[in-house]
Design a protein around this motif. Structure first.
Motif, short mmCIF file in Angstrom:
data_model
loop_
_atom_site.label_atom_id
_atom_site.label_comp_id
_atom_site.label_asym_id
_atom_site.label_seq_id
_atom_site.Cartn_x
_atom_site.Cartn_y
_atom_site.Cartn_z
N ALA A 30 0.83 -1.21 0.00
CA ALA A 30 0.00 0.00 0.00
C ALA A 30 0.86 1.26 0.00
O ALA A 30 0.60 2.19 -0.76
CB ALA A 30 -0.92 -0.01 1.22
N TYR A 31 1.89 1.30 0.83
CA TYR A 31 2.77 2.48 0.88
C TYR A 31 3.47 2.71 -0.45
O TYR A 31 3.64 3.84 -0.88
CB TYR A 31 3.82 2.33 1.97
CG TYR A 31 3.29 2.44 3.39
CD1 TYR A 31 1.97 2.79 3.67
CD2 TYR A 31 4.12 2.18 4.46
CE1 TYR A 31 1.51 2.88 4.96
CE2 TYR A 31 3.66 2.26 5.77
CZ TYR A 31 2.36 2.61 6.01
OH TYR A 31 1.91 2.70 7.30
N GLU A 32 3.89 1.62 -1.07
CA GLU A 32 4.57 1.74 -2.37
C GLU A 32 3.59 2.26 -3.42
O GLU A 32 3.91 3.19 -4.16
CB GLU A 32 5.14 0.39 -2.79
CG GLU A 32 5.86 0.41 -4.12
CD GLU A 32 7.13 1.26 -4.12
OE1 GLU A 32 7.35 1.95 -5.13
OE2 GLU A 32 7.88 1.23 -3.14
N LEU A 37 6.85 4.69 -1.30
CA LEU A 37 7.74 4.49 -0.16
C LEU A 37 7.94 3.01 0.14
O LEU A 37 6.97 2.25 0.13
CB LEU A 37 7.16 5.12 1.11
CG LEU A 37 7.11 6.62 1.23
CD1 LEU A 37 6.36 7.01 2.49
CD2 LEU A 37 8.52 7.20 1.25
N SER A 38 9.17 2.64 0.45
CA SER A 38 9.43 1.31 0.98
C SER A 38 9.18 1.34 2.49
O SER A 38 9.10 2.43 3.09
CB SER A 38 10.88 0.89 0.71
OG SER A 38 11.77 1.71 1.46
N ILE A 39 9.08 0.18 3.11
CA ILE A 39 8.90 0.13 4.56
C ILE A 39 10.08 0.81 5.29
O ILE A 39 9.85 1.63 6.18
CB ILE A 39 8.69 -1.32 5.06
CG1 ILE A 39 7.31 -1.84 4.63
CG2 ILE A 39 8.85 -1.44 6.57
CD1 ILE A 39 6.13 -1.17 5.31
N PRO A 40 11.34 0.53 4.93
CA PRO A 40 12.43 1.24 5.61
C PRO A 40 12.34 2.76 5.44
O PRO A 40 12.59 3.51 6.39
CB PRO A 40 13.70 0.68 4.96
CG PRO A 40 13.31 -0.67 4.49
CD PRO A 40 11.87 -0.53 4.06
N ALA A 76 17.83 7.77 -0.22
CA ALA A 76 16.68 7.88 -1.13
C ALA A 76 15.78 9.04 -0.72
O ALA A 76 15.28 9.79 -1.58
CB ALA A 76 15.90 6.56 -1.14
N LEU A 77 15.57 9.22 0.57
CA LEU A 77 14.69 10.29 1.06
C LEU A 77 15.33 11.66 0.89
O LEU A 77 14.63 12.63 0.57
CB LEU A 77 14.32 10.03 2.52
CG LEU A 77 13.47 8.77 2.75
CD1 LEU A 77 13.42 8.42 4.23
CD2 LEU A 77 12.09 8.91 2.15
N VAL A 78 16.64 11.76 1.06
CA VAL A 78 17.35 13.02 0.81
C VAL A 78 17.26 13.35 -0.68
O VAL A 78 16.96 14.49 -1.05
CB VAL A 78 18.82 12.93 1.28
CG1 VAL A 78 19.64 14.11 0.76
CG2 VAL A 78 18.89 12.88 2.81
N ASP A 79 17.49 12.34 -1.52
CA ASP A 79 17.42 12.55 -2.98
C ASP A 79 16.03 13.00 -3.42
O ASP A 79 15.90 13.77 -4.39
CB ASP A 79 17.81 11.28 -3.73
CG ASP A 79 19.30 10.96 -3.64
OD1 ASP A 79 20.08 11.84 -3.19
OD2 ASP A 79 19.68 9.84 -4.02
N ARG A 80 14.99 12.56 -2.72
CA ARG A 80 13.61 12.95 -3.04
C ARG A 80 13.23 14.29 -2.41
O ARG A 80 12.12 14.77 -2.61
CB ARG A 80 12.63 11.88 -2.57
CG ARG A 80 12.64 10.64 -3.43
CD ARG A 80 11.67 9.59 -2.95
NE ARG A 80 10.27 10.04 -2.96
CZ ARG A 80 9.26 9.30 -2.52
NH1 ARG A 80 9.48 8.08 -2.06
NH2 ARG A 80 8.03 9.77 -2.54
N GLY A 81 14.13 14.86 -1.64
CA GLY A 81 13.85 16.15 -1.00
C GLY A 81 12.91 16.05 0.18
O GLY A 81 12.26 17.04 0.54
#
Length: 151
Positions: A30-32, A37-40, A76-81
């Motif tokens: 669902a998150y994906e 988003l991945s679980i981590p 990944a989260l930094v790259d996505r801002g």
């Protein structure tokens, strides 16, 4: 007295792992689909949202995820801002993680969905049972840590 034989399906650590994986897989899908988003990644966002200015090491400790998983999710989260890293005055070797405005918005969008998914899985259980279940999970975690430390 005969030794107890191992039946994997009745082995409590196995049952905990399988159940946890099933619940995580359902939520991860669902998150994906909804948020990419991945679980981590979601766990990192949630911990940062609850502990603004947290280090990756602290995220590892809170989530029990390994350093590589947390590092990849953070990158990944930094790259996505969604997250920014700032210098940590207390420890120059680490960085403090905080949510950007976009990260705060994403958290505000995902958190209600997380609560909804939790409800869809657990709402049909009596509240008293869930309270005992949570207490038992915390006690199991504490006991496992003590056993792991030689206790």
């Amino acid at each position: 007295m005969a030794a107890k034989s191992l039946i994997l399906d009745d082995f409590i650590p196995y049952r905990l792992s399988v159940t946890s994986n099933v619940v995580s897989d359902v939520i991860a899908s669902a998150y994906e689909a909804l948020f990419g988003l991945s679980i981590p990644e979601w766990r990192v966002i949630a911990v940062v949202a609850e502990n603004d200015g947290v280090t990756q090491q602290e995220i590892c400790a809170k989530t029990r995820m390994d350093k590589v998983t947390v590092s990849r999710a953070t990158i990944a989260l930094v790259d996505r801002g969604l997250i920014v890293r700032t210098p940590n005055r207390a420890d120059r070797r680490s960085r403090l993680l905080t949510l950007t405005k976009a990260g705060q918005k994403l958290y505000a969008d995902v958190a209600p969905k997380a609560i909804e998914f939790e409800g869809r899985i657990f709402n049909h259980f009596p509240v008293e049972e869930l309270d005992r279940f949570i207490s038992m999970l915390r006690a199991i975690e504490a006991r496992a840590l003590a056993v792991g430390d030689g206790g």
